[in-house]
Design an enzyme around this catalytic site. Structure first.
Site, PDB file in Angstrom:
ATOM      1  CG  ASN A 109      54.371  34.939  17.952  1.00 60.52           C
ATOM      2  OD1 ASN A 109      53.260  34.692  17.514  1.00 60.52           O
ATOM      3  ND2 ASN A 109      54.602  36.341  18.168  1.00 60.52           N
TER       4      ASN A 109
ATOM      5  CE  LYS B  45      50.044  34.706  17.293  1.00 65.61           C
ATOM      6  NZ  LYS B  45      51.028  35.982  17.592  1.00 65.61           N
TER       7      LYS B  45
ATOM      8  CD  GLU C 207      49.486  38.723  15.446  1.00 68.25           C
ATOM      9  OE1 GLU C 207      50.231  38.423  16.251  1.00 68.25           O
ATOM     10  OE2 GLU C 207      48.958  40.135  15.763  1.00 68.25           O
TER      11      GLU C 207
ATOM     12  CE  LYS D  76      45.897  38.674  22.208  1.00 69.76           C
ATOM     13  NZ  LYS D  76      46.619  39.648  21.361  1.00 69.76           N
TER      14      LYS D  76
ATOM     15  CG  ASP E   2      46.175  42.703  20.394  1.00 71.01           C
ATOM     16  OD1 ASP E   2      46.479  42.140  21.202  1.00 71.01           O
ATOM     17  OD2 ASP E   2      47.014  42.803  19.149  1.00 71.01           O
TER      18      ASP E   2
ATOM     19  CD  GLU F  59      51.394  44.703  22.006  1.00 67.64           C
ATOM     20  OE1 GLU F  59      50.999  43.758  22.522  1.00 67.64           O
ATOM     21  OE2 GLU F  59      51.516  44.632  20.520  1.00 67.64           O
TER      22      GLU F  59
HETATM   23  C1  BDP Z   1      49.620  41.262  19.784  1.00 63.86           C
HETATM   24  C2  BDP Z   1      51.144  41.371  19.772  1.00 63.86           C
HETATM   25  C3  BDP Z   1      51.932  40.449  19.056  1.00 63.86           C
HETATM   26  C4  BDP Z   1      51.414  39.228  19.692  1.00 63.86           C
HETATM   27  C5  BDP Z   1      50.057  38.990  19.550  1.00 63.86           C
HETATM   28  C6  BDP Z   1      49.594  37.728  20.225  1.00 63.86           C
HETATM   29  O1  BDP Z   1      51.537  42.755  19.060  1.00 63.86           O
HETATM   30  O2  BDP Z   1      53.377  40.536  19.411  1.00 63.86           O
HETATM   31  O3  BDP Z   1      52.119  37.972  19.193  1.00 63.86           O
HETATM   32  O4  BDP Z   1      49.472  40.063  19.937  1.00 63.86           O
HETATM   33  O5  BDP Z   1      48.971  37.869  21.176  1.00 63.86           O
HETATM   34  O6  BDP Z   1      49.228  42.229  20.442  1.00 63.86           O
HETATM   35  O7  BDP Z   1      49.563  36.643  19.670  1.00 63.86           O
END
Ligand code: BDP
Length: 717
Positions: A225, A302, A306, A375, A380, A408
């Site tokens: 981010n 990215k 999100e 991933k 996630d 996480e």
């Molecule tokens: C999620 C996380 C977030 C990350 C996102 C990502 O909660 O904080 O920014 O993945 O991988 O699991 O971009």
């Protein structure tokens, strides 16, 4: 005076045994504990012949001398001449003795970063040669040799040739410029932007040493981010200072690219990747970066995920976006790692299907220096996920693996979870892309698709806590990432074994016991959190603790209820043809296996099926009873881990022993919390009793629902 000094040294060393803060990681170089081996090592290594003075060779020399002094309890001197029982080190260019040994066959296999270690004879003299084609290869060889000594291996007949199977072996730091680490549970970012570039923290050097010792050769130092400020002159000077520290250790720096940077810091009106001004802006910016960092690695991006900006804001594809960066980086040898972690709340499609839907049609449309970073699972970083179907679906595109070292969804840095079994499970999974045996590992290392780029990344669990990772065992996951990226065939047990010996010591009982703890820890966590294929039932936003009841998030797929779908009939997400048909994204062989409730492996049952509460499991139990059983096994496993840890109290330094003991107690408490709250909640649907042989929940469901953690770490900016 000398006597006092000796006495002081004695006291300090006694103190050092009773308190180890973990800062040294696996590079502790303690005196070899076996008297016999110590004598062997001392007689095999009486001097070092290590000419040459490049920055990497110097780093290797310093490390070797420091390591040997600790391990052998005496200084081993560098010598210009050859001698008996000598370590002879270098490349054919830096060391004439190495050039004279006939190692060309092995060296060809070692490649640019690998090494050869052999016991040999030179003019009738016994020597151990550490040879490589490059200075960084020499450094890797030296680290490997030190690992052999630290793990107390026999060094009498060495014949090792080692080369990395994967080319890009990276840590991804989710570190913001204000030092907040997104999903970080080990303090603030180790990058102190305020004091860079003038002040070089010793930590930067130790970070580079640790990474080089396990073969990690790149670090993306900023959060996905992204913040465009990192691309300004002021910050690039700071980044350059870090790059200078890392260079001798064979580690390149990468940055995250904020897609809208041309607007935010470039004063352009658009960031459209097909706009000529935008393209020129990035080209100029990237040329500028290379004036600061001539070996800059490239970008991790990215986009359109999100809330992050991306090419789709301009009705362009991910390929248009990635290729724009790729064109500007190509002349400098840089690469683009474009993330496939995308999902869209406006789309009603099963969230798990979205990355594939988006990226599969783009296979073959990316420039040569683009890799898609995927991933490990389709969702996630859950305790257990099947592998992401993208791994079998983009044969024309190099795919990089993204694991998450920071925990996480795995209990943060208070839970002991050794992740090698999780990583290996994914690597060993068969995609059937080109028939049986097309494992994820083969997709990754490029051998299946014949790709030049191959990569594996771990989202870092490092912060400025004294022991780097918060939990002393968090270090093992960092270690694992490096070792597996170098050689994905090493077993979880082997990696654990090496790590324990270097980190805690070599006594048999200690090694065996800790190995047992580590190897059981991942399955224990799956059981007390998300058994049988349950997923994403953690607390909303911060992901701390259980909240399977949560249904208030603005978007459906941020709610645990979206994922478990418990109702009066049963529980689980139907992803078969009758459901979302997510299974169609896998090869027909896998689809067939998973589609059938009777052949679907039970660890994925509720991932793929909505299953009746009274469904008979392989154990003979009903589904409900099996869920009760698994949650209880999870708790029991943590209690066993506690017992095992307590049994080695005398063999671990006090400080780390107590740390782990306290953390295991927290883990046990939280495992009970997970079990009780999940069973009470799911029971409201199953309407079945918790079998009387199990402990009864000691609170009501309402109590658990009322718990709130607005300040849980790692969440928020
Ligand atoms: C999620 C996380 C977030 C990350 C996102 C990502 O909660 O904080 O920014 O993945 O991988 O699991 O971009």
């Amino acid at each position: 005076m000398k006597k006092i000094l000796c006495l002081c040294l004695f006291f300090f060393s006694v103190l050092a045994v009773s308190a180890d803060d973990g800062y040294r990681l696996w590079l502790r170089y303690e005196l070899v504990s076996s008297a016999k081996l110590l004598a062997n090592y001392r007689s095999a290594i009486t001097s070092i012949h290590f000419p040459g003075t490049s920055p990497s060779l110097n780093a290797a020399k310093d490390e070797l001398q420091m390591g040997l002094e600790g391990l052998l309890g005496k200084k081993v001197s560098l010598q210009n001449n050859t001698a008996f029982n000598q370590l002879v080190i270098g490349t054919a260019k830096s060391n004439a003795v190495i050039a004279a040994l006939s190692l060309s066959q092995q060296l060809t296999k070692a490649g640019d970063e690998g090494f050869v270690i052999v016991t040999s004879k030179q003019d009738q003299k016994n020597i151990i040669a550490i040879a490589a084609n490059t200075d960084v290869g020499v450094l890797h060889g030296v680290f490997h040799f030190l690992r052999l000594l630290q793990t107390q291996q026999n060094i009498q007949n060495l014949s090792i040739t080692s080369a990395p199977k994967i080319k890009y072996r990276l840590l991804n730091h989710w570190d913001n410029l204000n030092r907040f680490v997104e999903r970080g549970y080990a303090g603030f970012s180790i990058w102190n932007w305020h004091t860079l570039p003038g002040y070089i923290d010793q930590r930067y050097i130790d970070y580079a040493r640790a990474n080089a010792s396990i073969g990690i050769n790149g670090a993306v130092i900023t959060n996905v981010n992204a913040n465009a400020l990192i691309l300004t002159k002021e910050y690039l000077e700071k980044v350059a200072a870090l790059a200078d520290v890392f260079r001798p250790y064979g580690i390149k720096i990468y940055l995250t690219g904020r897609f809208s940077a041309p607007i935010e810091i470039g004063k352009l009106k658009t960031a459209d990747p097909l706009n000529a001004d935008v393209k020129q802006w990035w080209k100029n910016k990237i040329d500028e970066i290379y004036t600061y960092i001539p070996d800059f690695g490239g970008f991790l991006i990215k986009a359109n995920s999100e809330g992050q900006p991306g090419p789709q804001d301009y009705k362009r594809s991910h390929a248009d976006g990635a290729n724009m960066f790729a064109e500007a980086l190509a002349p400098h040898g840089g690469i683009v790692m474009w993330r496939s972690f995308v999902y869209n709340n406006e789309s009603p499609e099963d969230r798990l299907k979205q990355a594939y839907t988006e990226f599969k049609p783009l296979d073959g449309k990316f420039n040569k220096n683009v890799a898609i970073q995927v991933k490990n699972g389709p969702l996630d970083f859950q305790p257990r996920e099947p592998f992401s179907p993208l791994f079998g679906a983009m044969p024309k595109t190099p795919l990089f693996m993204e694991y998450q070292l920071t925990q996480e969804y795995l209990g943060f840095s208070t839970h002991l979870v050794y992740m090698a079994p999780l990583f290996k499970e994914v690597l060993n999974a068969d995609t059937y892309e080109k028939g049986k045996g097309s494992t994820v590992a083969k997709v990754l290392d490029g051998s299946l698709g014949g790709h030049a780029l191959s990569g594996m990344a771990g989202v870092s669990n490092i912060g400025n806590d004294i022991n780097w990772t918060g939990h002393p065992f968090g270090q093992s996951n960092w270690y694992t990432l490096g070792r597996l990226a170098w050689d994905h065939e090493i077993s979880s047990a082997q990696i654990a074994n090496e790590w324990i010996r270097q980190t805690f010591g070599n006594s048999r009982q200690l090694v065996d016991t800790v190995e047992k703890i580590m190897l059981s820890s991942r399955e224990a966590m799956v059981n007390y959190m998300t058994p049988l294929g349950l997923h994403h039932i953690m607390g909303y936003g911060h992901h701390y603790g259980p909240a399977p009841w949560f249904d208030k998030a603005s978007r459906a797929d941020w709610n645990p209820v979206y994922f478990h779908k418990a109702d009066s009939i049963g529980i689980g997400f139907d992803r078969t043809e009758k459901g979302t048909n997510y299974l169609s994204q896998y090869a027909p062989e896998l689809k067939k296996l998973y589609e059938n409730i009777n052949t679907c492996p039970e660890e994925y049952l509720l991932w793929f099926h909505h299953v009746a509460w009274d469904h008979r499991m392989k154990s003979g139990r009903t589904l409900w009873n099996e869920i009760c059983y698994r949650y209880n096994v999870g708790v029991v496993s943590v209690r066993l881990m506690q017992k095992q840890w307590n049994s080695i109290e005398k063999q671990v330094d006090k400080q780390r022993f107590n740390q782990v003991k306290m953390l295991l107690a927290v883990q046990e408490k939280e495992a009970v919390w997970w079990r009780n709250s999940c069973l009470l909640y799911f029971q409201t649907f199953s309407k079945m009793p918790i079998p009387s042989s199990y402990e009864k929940p000691d609170h009501t469901l309402e109590y658990y629902k009322d718990l709130s953690f607005p300040l849980a770490p790692g969440n928020g900016r």
